[in-house]
Design a protein around this motif. Structure first.
Motif, PDB file in Angstrom:
ATOM      1  N   GLY A  79       0.813  -1.177   0.119  1.00 19.33           N
ATOM      2  CA  GLY A  79       0.066  -0.059  -0.030  1.00 19.33           C
ATOM      3  C   GLY A  79       0.773   1.228   0.084  1.00 19.33           C
ATOM      4  N   LEU A  80       1.970   1.138   0.505  1.00 15.72           N
ATOM      5  CA  LEU A  80       2.928   2.112   0.585  1.00 15.72           C
ATOM      6  C   LEU A  80       3.341   2.693  -0.859  1.00 15.72           C
ATOM      7  CD1 LEU A  80       5.366   1.776   3.782  1.00 15.72           C
ATOM      8  CD2 LEU A  80       3.361   3.289   3.763  1.00 15.72           C
ATOM      9  N   ARG A  81       3.391   1.482  -1.760  1.00 12.61           N
ATOM     10  CA  ARG A  81       3.818   1.842  -3.010  1.00 12.61           C
ATOM     11  C   ARG A  81       3.027   1.846  -3.986  1.00 12.61           C
ATOM     12  NH1 ARG A  81       6.766  -2.800  -1.433  1.00 12.61           N
ATOM     13  NH2 ARG A  81       5.414  -3.815  -2.937  1.00 12.61           N
ATOM     14  N   ASP A  82       1.671   1.269  -3.910  1.00 14.70           N
ATOM     15  CA  ASP A  82       0.608   1.378  -4.789  1.00 14.70           C
ATOM     16  C   ASP A  82      -0.490   1.803  -4.230  1.00 14.70           C
ATOM     17  OD1 ASP A  82      -1.351   0.646  -6.764  1.00 14.70           O
ATOM     18  OD2 ASP A  82      -0.556  -1.273  -7.040  1.00 14.70           O
ATOM     19  N   ARG A  83      -1.144   2.847  -4.714  1.00 11.38           N
ATOM     20  CA  ARG A  83      -2.416   3.689  -4.250  1.00 11.38           C
ATOM     21  C   ARG A  83      -3.545   2.688  -4.218  1.00 11.38           C
ATOM     22  NH1 ARG A  83      -3.874   9.079  -3.510  1.00 11.38           N
ATOM     23  NH2 ARG A  83      -1.707   9.583  -4.407  1.00 11.38           N
ATOM     24  N   GLU A  84      -3.518   1.634  -5.247  1.00 12.01           N
ATOM     25  CA  GLU A  84      -4.977   0.815  -5.355  1.00 12.01           C
ATOM     26  C   GLU A  84      -4.671  -0.295  -4.181  1.00 12.01           C
ATOM     27  OE1 GLU A  84      -7.298   0.990  -7.616  1.00 12.01           O
ATOM     28  OE2 GLU A  84      -6.273   2.747  -8.549  1.00 12.01           O
ATOM     29  N   GLU A  85      -3.650  -0.623  -3.747  1.00  7.99           N
ATOM     30  CA  GLU A  85      -3.617  -1.485  -2.565  1.00  7.99           C
ATOM     31  C   GLU A  85      -4.111  -0.865  -1.232  1.00  7.99           C
ATOM     32  OE1 GLU A  85      -2.660  -4.706  -2.775  1.00  7.99           O
ATOM     33  OE2 GLU A  85      -2.240  -4.728  -4.690  1.00  7.99           O
ATOM     34  N   ARG A  86      -4.314   0.222  -1.211  1.00  6.59           N
ATOM     35  CA  ARG A  86      -4.517   0.904  -0.059  1.00  6.59           C
ATOM     36  C   ARG A  86      -6.052   0.656   0.317  1.00  6.59           C
ATOM     37  NH1 ARG A  86      -1.073   6.600  -1.215  1.00  6.59           N
ATOM     38  NH2 ARG A  86       0.693   5.692  -1.446  1.00  6.59           N
ATOM     39  N   HIS A  87      -6.987   0.290  -0.687  1.00  9.32           N
ATOM     40  CA  HIS A  87      -8.386  -0.179  -0.315  1.00  9.32           C
ATOM     41  C   HIS A  87      -8.231  -1.425   0.360  1.00  9.32           C
ATOM     42  CE1 HIS A  87      -9.640   3.347  -2.640  1.00  9.32           C
ATOM     43  NE2 HIS A  87      -8.793   3.046  -3.674  1.00  9.32           N
ATOM     44  N   TYR A  91      -4.314  -3.484   4.599  1.00 14.36           N
ATOM     45  CA  TYR A  91      -3.514  -2.296   4.761  1.00 14.36           C
ATOM     46  C   TYR A  91      -3.903  -1.387   5.640  1.00 14.36           C
ATOM     47  CZ  TYR A  91      -1.643   2.257   3.271  1.00 14.36           C
ATOM     48  OH  TYR A  91      -1.052   3.664   2.931  1.00 14.36           O
ATOM     49  N   LYS A  92      -5.179  -1.160   5.717  1.00 11.99           N
ATOM     50  CA  LYS A  92      -5.684  -0.205   6.655  1.00 11.99           C
ATOM     51  C   LYS A  92      -5.720  -0.771   8.247  1.00 11.99           C
ATOM     52  CE  LYS A  92      -9.601   1.076   3.422  1.00 11.99           C
ATOM     53  NZ  LYS A  92     -11.021   0.982   3.191  1.00 11.99           N
TER      54      LYS A  92
END
Length: 278
Positions: A79-87, A91-92
């Protein structure tokens, strides 16, 4: 000489391992055990020793939940590298654990003199055991046990994480008891509440052990007792974790409530009769 012998370290390590993740207060049981062995509960070396051997119990959590931890940490880095993974929930959740640890760190540093001084009294432990039992019983009755681990939110993590402050200020209340009770009030089921308590305890307890290590070694807690106590704590805690997760899947927390009340009343009796020094 070390403030704690190797033999005493074995006993204290076993007590720590059994009680760290059960909602019965590891700090309370350690202080009671120290009192019965005539170890001064407010001695700096003893306080440091107790914090350091918690690392053994935390190591047991890391090993037991290694697959979950690797999954969550990996999701955090992605998630730190890829915005899409932050969903992704993992990650949360990683960030929630970090944020939820901040309140106990702040209070722990600010109230350190009280925690290691007046609040370390066995009278406080006895009272906290009983009051914490009432809270746990009420939470188990109030909770609807309808939400699973995947349903947890940022609010849940912050409230459960902040509840660790109760155990920090009032040894005997139990960190596990406080976090599990809060999670139950938020309607998490017992297994989800227990697992959340485990994950939220990792940063706080690890940090406390590392923070106290220098003081523990510098004030009379020998390296050998520390090593022995930590290893024993790890082995016993691993077995305790496995047992607890199976137990809460089929049972309420009533057995722990009754046990805590009995221990609290017994401790009051021992203190009142002078058998134990507060």
């Amino acid at each position: 000489m070390s403030a704690i012998s190797v033999g005493q370290a074995v006993v204290l390590g076993a007590v720590e391992g059994v009680t760290e993740f059960l909602p019965v207060s590891s700090t309370g049981h350690l202080k009671i055990t120290e009192g019965l062995m005539n170890i001064p509960v407010d001695d700096d070396a003893v306080v440091g020793f107790s914090a350091v051997i918690q690392v053994g119990a935390i190591a047991a959590v890391l090993v037991y939940f290694r697959k979950d931890i690797v999954r969550i940490v990996s999701a955090w880095f992605r998630g730190l590298r890829d915005r899409e993974e932050r969903h992704q929930h993992d990650y949360k959740f990683a960030w929630w654990v970090i944020y939820a640890t901040i309140p106990i760190v702040v209070v722990g540093l600010a109230a350190k003199p009280l925690i290691e001084g007046p609040l370390a009294s066995l009278w406080v432990v006895a009272g906290s055991l009983i009051v914490g039992s009432a809270v746990m019983w009420a939470a188990d009755q109030m909770g609807r046990h309808k939400r699973g681990e995947d349903d947890t939110s940022f609010k849940d993590a912050m409230l459960v994480g902040s509840s660790q402050i109760l155990a920090l200020l009032f040894p005997g209340f139990s960190r596990s008891g406080a976090t599990m009770s809060t999670a139950l009030v938020l309607d998490l089921d017992r297994v989800a509440a227990t697992r959340l308590s485990f994950f939220l305890g990792i940063p706080a307890l690890t940090g406390a052990g590392i923070y106290e290590l220098k003081d523990a070694l510098g004030t009379g807690a020998g390296a050998a007792p520390l090593a022995v106590g930590t290893v024993v704590s790890f082995v016993v805690a691993y077995a305790s974790i496995a047992w607890l997760l199976k137990f809460v899947a089929k049972h309420s927390f009533n057995a722990f409530v009754i046990y805590r009340v009995v221990v609290g009343l017994a401790l009051f009796g021992l203190l009142a009769t002078g058998v134990l020094d507060s």
